[in-house]
Design a protein around this motif. Sequence first.
Motif, mmCIF file in Angstrom:
data_model
loop_
_atom_site.group_PDB
_atom_site.id
_atom_site.type_symbol
_atom_site.label_atom_id
_atom_site.label_comp_id
_atom_site.label_asym_id
_atom_site.label_seq_id
_atom_site.Cartn_x
_atom_site.Cartn_y
_atom_site.Cartn_z
ATOM 1 N N ALA A 22 0.819 -1.220 0.000
ATOM 2 C CA ALA A 22 0.000 0.000 0.000
ATOM 3 C C ALA A 22 0.853 1.271 0.000
ATOM 4 O O ALA A 22 0.614 2.187 -0.787
ATOM 5 N N LEU A 25 4.528 5.219 -4.097
ATOM 6 C CA LEU A 25 4.519 6.537 -4.737
ATOM 7 C C LEU A 25 3.199 7.247 -4.479
ATOM 8 O O LEU A 25 3.139 8.468 -4.389
ATOM 9 N N GLY A 26 2.132 6.459 -4.367
ATOM 10 C CA GLY A 26 0.804 7.016 -4.127
ATOM 11 C C GLY A 26 0.761 7.855 -2.864
ATOM 12 O O GLY A 26 0.062 8.872 -2.810
ATOM 13 N N TYR A 104 5.112 2.242 -13.349
ATOM 14 C CA TYR A 104 5.565 2.495 -11.973
ATOM 15 C C TYR A 104 7.091 2.391 -11.905
ATOM 16 O O TYR A 104 7.753 3.186 -11.251
ATOM 17 N N TYR A 230 -6.249 3.753 -4.952
ATOM 18 C CA TYR A 230 -4.900 3.566 -5.497
ATOM 19 C C TYR A 230 -3.906 3.352 -4.362
ATOM 20 O O TYR A 230 -3.078 2.448 -4.387
ATOM 21 N N SER A 231 -4.040 4.196 -3.344
ATOM 22 C CA SER A 231 -3.077 4.158 -2.257
ATOM 23 C C SER A 231 -3.136 2.834 -1.490
ATOM 24 O O SER A 231 -2.119 2.346 -1.020
ATOM 25 N N SER A 233 -3.744 0.005 -2.738
ATOM 26 C CA SER A 233 -3.420 -1.095 -3.678
ATOM 27 C C SER A 233 -4.623 -2.011 -3.927
ATOM 28 O O SER A 233 -4.470 -3.227 -4.030
ATOM 29 N N MET A 236 -6.422 -4.660 -7.911
ATOM 30 C CA MET A 236 -5.518 -5.124 -8.945
ATOM 31 C C MET A 236 -4.883 -6.473 -8.577
ATOM 32 O O MET A 236 -3.882 -6.878 -9.162
HETATM 33 N N1 PFF Z 1 -0.502 1.561 -3.502
HETATM 34 C C1 PFF Z 1 0.625 1.911 -4.319
HETATM 35 C C2 PFF Z 1 1.065 3.317 -3.992
HETATM 36 O O1 PFF Z 1 0.435 3.974 -3.169
HETATM 37 O O2 PFF Z 1 2.034 3.755 -4.589
HETATM 38 C C3 PFF Z 1 0.368 1.789 -5.795
HETATM 39 C C4 PFF Z 1 -0.355 0.558 -6.214
HETATM 40 C C5 PFF Z 1 0.206 -0.692 -5.941
HETATM 41 C C6 PFF Z 1 -1.595 0.661 -6.810
HETATM 42 C C7 PFF Z 1 -0.504 -1.816 -6.278
HETATM 43 C C8 PFF Z 1 -2.305 -0.458 -7.161
HETATM 44 C C9 PFF Z 1 -1.754 -1.684 -6.884
HETATM 45 F F1 PFF Z 1 -2.418 -2.761 -7.183
#
Ligand code: PFF
Length: 460
Positions: A22, A25-26, A104, A230-231, A233, A236
């Motif tokens: 989690a 970069l987000g 990424y 997104y943050s 995770s 996906m």
């Molecule tokens: N959560 C990660 C971040 O905050 O950078 C980005 C990310 C990882 C998004 C895995 C989606 C994912 F499935």
Amino acid sequence: MTEKRARFGSRFGIIMAAAGSAVGLGNIWRFPVETGNNGGAAFILIYLISVVILGIPLMAAEFFVGRHARSNTATAYRTLSKSPFWGNLGFFGVIGATLIMSYYIVVAGWVLKYMVLSAEGLLTTVGKGQETTTVFEGIFNRFSTDPVNPIIYMVLFIIICHISIVMGVQKGIEKFSKIFMPVLFAILIVLTIFSLFAPGAAEGLSFLFHPDFSKLNSKSILCAVGQSFYSLSLCMGCLCTYASYFGKDVNMVKSAISISIIDSFVAIMAGMIIFPAVFSANIDPQAGPSLVFIALPSAFLQAFGEWPIICYMVGVLFYALLVLATLTSAISLHEVPTAYISESWHIKRSYAATIVTVVCIIFGIFCSLSMGIMGEIKLFDKTIFDLFDYTTTTLMLPLSGILITIFIGWKVKRSLFVDELTNHGTIKSSIVTFILFVLRYIAPFALVITFLNGLGLLDF
Ligand code: PFF
């Protein structure tokens, strides 16, 4: 196959690995940028509400699928549904994770380069009195548009992920996370303390913690929802795949709560590091994606320039923080297609990982080149890099979320879900009813609106 399947070794390892996925970069790049663009504290409040109401239930749902099936995410959904439509939901995640990984690692390569640059004295060699933002802009533009250099750093970065994946679930992913994450927290605390002494600390903190609701609009609310997904995770396959390595006794609801708290805490701490420096340098907090590579070095220099050693340390530690955060997230993205290929094609984990690494490098090269010599190639007015980002984050992620919530909320047997999340009734978890309610009635609705907004079909 079920007997031989790898497992995480401890509860601490599970939390560190999943929080590592989690935190990325987000949190340190995207979150401050979005907070800056959407008016500060009010945005953070909506973000936190979205984490609690939508994020935690969806995370628990993904944990349910993974641990119930104890297989890679594509097979896991096929175990739960024989219908080709719902059964292929996991495969959608495999594709999504591969595509996210491909862009990424480009940014991860930049971050790695900036860690090296700051160790070489990036922040202490730029002279005072120079127009620092212009200098840093030049450095970043020259590097990111170069056809070779960023690709070298990108490949170096993915090789580190590759090694951890090949070493296995317990000896690789878990061990790396158990080392990287505590180091990351330590750096975060040191940087926050430094930041509190920056001249713009009061202004920066007020921007972060003093909500101005007049700055909120429907767009920023949807942005906060998207950012929280997104943050964390979500959607996906990362958390579903990790949950397939959980033991039967893991309390998944509690784990989802802990991981979400850690993730939000890191995002807010990142804001506490970035905004005081940004305000002391009089930089617009809406600097956009270049914030971390252009505005921030300049801000650090102006905030801490009087104390060269501190300035040097802040630079090195900040980019080291980003490297660690990026690594643990990228490892989780890599694991999704690796587990799928290795288990579905019945090939060794190391071969599967090699396939994933090579595919991501090929896609990554195109994403990287689209910053420079391939910048003219555009589809729907987007460069290749932007297309990967937009397709995955703005379209695939909410779409997958809509389908996952409908599938688990309405298609999967309620008793199966409740049984798994309560460890067959051995833990009392009244929250499971709330989670199901969210999955059925709230999350699909919120995600449909986020998705339509991403498509540009809503006109607020
Ligand atoms: N959560 C990660 C971040 O905050 O950078 C980005 C990310 C990882 C998004 C895995 C989606 C994912 F499935």
